[in-house]
Design a protein around this motif. Sequence first.
Motif, PDB file in Angstrom:
ATOM      1  N   CYS A 137       0.709  -1.022   0.194  1.00 61.90           N
ATOM      2  CA  CYS A 137       0.116   0.051  -0.121  1.00 61.90           C
ATOM      3  C   CYS A 137       0.910   1.160   0.001  1.00 61.90           C
ATOM      4  O   CYS A 137       1.732   1.398   1.026  1.00 61.90           O
ATOM      5  N   LEU A 138       0.818   2.129  -1.077  1.00 62.80           N
ATOM      6  CA  LEU A 138       1.494   3.217  -1.297  1.00 62.80           C
ATOM      7  C   LEU A 138       0.943   4.200  -0.088  1.00 62.80           C
ATOM      8  O   LEU A 138      -0.324   4.265  -0.019  1.00 62.80           O
ATOM      9  N   PRO A 139       1.521   4.934   0.501  1.00 62.02           N
ATOM     10  CA  PRO A 139       1.386   6.390   1.259  1.00 62.02           C
ATOM     11  C   PRO A 139       0.651   7.284   0.387  1.00 62.02           C
ATOM     12  O   PRO A 139       1.061   7.376  -0.810  1.00 62.02           O
ATOM     13  N   GLY A 140      -0.424   7.867   0.810  1.00 63.92           N
ATOM     14  CA  GLY A 140      -0.867   9.187  -0.089  1.00 63.92           C
ATOM     15  C   GLY A 140      -2.302   9.651   0.553  1.00 63.92           C
ATOM     16  O   GLY A 140      -2.762   9.570   1.638  1.00 63.92           O
ATOM     17  N   PRO A 141      -2.998  10.271  -0.186  1.00 63.94           N
ATOM     18  CA  PRO A 141      -4.276  11.182   0.248  1.00 63.94           C
ATOM     19  C   PRO A 141      -5.154  10.219   0.651  1.00 63.94           C
ATOM     20  O   PRO A 141      -5.493   9.213   0.245  1.00 63.94           O
TER      21      PRO A 141
END
Length: 227
Positions: free
Chosen positions: A107-111
């Motif tokens: 899971c990529l970090p982001g909004p």
Amino acid sequence: MSLKIVPTPIGNLEDITLRAIKVLSSVDLILAEDTRTSGKLLKHLDIRQPMQSYHIFNEHKQVEKLVERMKAGENMALISDAGTPAISDPGFLLVRACVEAEVEVECLPGPTAFVPALVNSALPTDSFVFEGFLPVKKGRKTKLEQLKEESRTMIFYESPHRLLKTLKEFAEVFGEDRRACVSRELSKMHEENVRGTLSEILANFADRSIKGEIVIVVEAFNPKRTK
């Protein structure tokens, strides 16, 4: 073989990360909650990878087939209409199935909408509980009663057409003087954060046309304060 969970902007398209663009440009297939909505973002980013619909109405039927394809060597990315997949959006079932099948999940970090709403609220951020959307009908009153004496800051998602109803219910159960913040259109041109007591916020929105996605942050129960 892998599944990448890729957060997408909740409003401002500049909030996409360089890493997200790189991943979306390299996978074999992009699973999108709404291909029309995501298609606009991908066109803006000049990403032309194949897309397939993956939403709440078909996820149960698709999970097994998608996992098999990943086990056979395909790399896929999952995106939702806005924010981080699996947070009040489809994704949990696929992530769980991939983990059980020993398919790599990242899971990529982001909004995600609730973090800026929490910080903007000016309510305590050291301990909070994310409740997402309340039940529309069955179990709604019971849920609110369970949260009446919640000791952590509470975060809810809500739709514009149910905002007034929800604020009225909050005022009835939590007390009109409980402090809160309603955030809408986060990261967009008309972003708004309305802070105050529940009665003050309710009065603010009472005669207005309400648009945009809504995040409501509510103060924790204070035993020293009477209702």
